[in-house]
Design an enzyme around this catalytic site. Structure first.
Site, PDB file in Angstrom:
ATOM      1  N   GLU A 146      -4.697 118.909 -36.636  1.00 19.68           N
ATOM      2  CA  GLU A 146      -4.972 118.025 -35.511  1.00 19.68           C
ATOM      3  C   GLU A 146      -3.782 117.097 -35.282  1.00 19.68           C
ATOM      4  O   GLU A 146      -3.076 116.745 -36.226  1.00 19.68           O
ATOM      5  CB  GLU A 146      -6.192 117.144 -35.797  1.00 19.68           C
ATOM      6  CG  GLU A 146      -7.476 117.886 -36.054  1.00 19.68           C
ATOM      7  CD  GLU A 146      -8.626 116.946 -36.326  1.00 19.68           C
ATOM      8  OE1 GLU A 146      -9.775 117.390 -36.221  1.00 19.68           O
ATOM      9  OE2 GLU A 146      -8.381 115.764 -36.668  1.00 19.68           O
ATOM     10  N   HIS A 204     -15.950 113.486 -35.738  1.00 18.19           N
ATOM     11  CA  HIS A 204     -15.692 112.046 -35.814  1.00 18.19           C
ATOM     12  C   HIS A 204     -17.000 111.292 -36.085  1.00 18.19           C
ATOM     13  O   HIS A 204     -17.887 111.240 -35.242  1.00 18.19           O
ATOM     14  CB  HIS A 204     -15.046 111.486 -34.549  1.00 18.19           C
ATOM     15  CG  HIS A 204     -14.282 110.212 -34.821  1.00 18.19           C
ATOM     16  ND1 HIS A 204     -12.949 110.212 -35.161  1.00 18.19           N
ATOM     17  CD2 HIS A 204     -14.665 108.926 -34.848  1.00 18.19           C
ATOM     18  CE1 HIS A 204     -12.537 108.971 -35.355  1.00 18.19           C
ATOM     19  NE2 HIS A 204     -13.575 108.175 -35.177  1.00 18.19           N
ATOM     20  N   HIS A 263      -4.686 116.003 -40.361  1.00 18.22           N
ATOM     21  CA  HIS A 263      -4.248 115.297 -39.150  1.00 18.22           C
ATOM     22  C   HIS A 263      -3.007 114.474 -39.497  1.00 18.22           C
ATOM     23  O   HIS A 263      -3.102 113.278 -39.762  1.00 18.22           O
ATOM     24  CB  HIS A 263      -5.369 114.392 -38.637  1.00 18.22           C
ATOM     25  CG  HIS A 263      -5.102 113.792 -37.288  1.00 18.22           C
ATOM     26  ND1 HIS A 263      -6.096 113.561 -36.364  1.00 18.22           N
ATOM     27  CD2 HIS A 263      -3.964 113.364 -36.699  1.00 18.22           C
ATOM     28  CE1 HIS A 263      -5.586 113.019 -35.289  1.00 18.22           C
ATOM     29  NE2 HIS A 263      -4.272 112.887 -35.471  1.00 18.22           N
TER      30      HIS A 263
END
Length: 238
Positions: free
Chosen positions: A70, A191, A43
């Site tokens: 991401e 998450h 990410h």
């Protein structure tokens, strides 16, 4: 079996704290795959405080399983993804100064924007996923953007699970998964998923294709070892 994609951002944070190349992200990615993980996630953020844009490019030459990038689809991010052409791009609406991702897309409000961005990636053969909260309206809205998958934002599940509210914690995700199935969307999640809560989540969320786990997995590996922890997740996801 639900696939495990390991987010290696935290390894990059550790490396960046001292400069140099320890730990070596490319070696770590190869090792994680050899331990059995079915994907690598990164990410990159605009300030490059953990994964750097160059890391993202370099990893393309190393990752042999699924490669998931991401991020917030700002122009710089879009250009990077088009250069790399990963297996999957996951669109996350995080602000530049966000410590970590903290909300899913409002797929109704941002429908037109998402349609345009998703079309760019899909024209290049890149599978797309949208980060969403476990809200049926947002799931149904995602289906109208042309995305292939959604990734459910699981922080609320982790918080309630930790307080012992297991059924209450997972119900919105079960409902969202059913809505995704009805809408023809593939389902990912991520998450704050951990060794403690991943098995219950997997057992109660139907048709879960992939989970992306980074922070908890790296923290657990400090005590238990990276190879061991990867295989502990794989066992819970079977």
């Amino acid at each position: 079996m639900t696939k495990l994609s390991v987010n290696i951002n935290k390894l990059a944070t550790l490396r960046n704290s001292r400069g140099g190349n320890a730990p070596d992200l490319l070696k770590a990615a190869k090792d994680i795959e050899s331990f059995g993980a079915q994907g690598i996630t990164v990410h990159p953020r605009p300030d490059e405080r953990h994964i750097k844009y160059q890391d993202t490019l370099d990893l393309k030459e190393v990752v042999t399983t699924e490669y998931n990038i991401e991020g917030n689809p700002i122009p710089k991010f879009i250009d990077l993804v088009l250069k790399v052409k990963p297996t999957q791009v996951t669109l996350v609406p995080d602000a530049e100064d966000a410590i970590t991702s903290n909300a899913g897309w409002d797929t109704l409000k941002h429908k037109d924007f998402l349609v345009d961005v998703i079309k760019i990636f899909k024209n290049e053969g890149i599978r797309t996923s949208i980060f969403v909260d476990p809200v049926i309206e947002m799931v149904e809205g995602a289906a109208k953007t042309g995305t292939d998958r959604i990734e459910l934002y699981t922080e609320s599940y982790a918080q309630k699970f930790a307080m012992g509210q297991t059924d209450e914690a997972v119900k919105p995700f079960t409902d969202a998964a059913i809505a995704a199935q009805k809408s023809g969307l593939g389902l990912n999640a991520g998450h704050d998923l951990s060794l403690d809560n991943i098995k219950f989540f997997k057992e109660n969320v139907p048709d879960l294709l992939e989970v992306s786990i980074g922070h908890a997995l790296i923290c657990e590996s400090i005590y238990l070892g990276l190879e061991n922890v990867v295989n502990m997740y794989l066992n819970r996801l079977r």
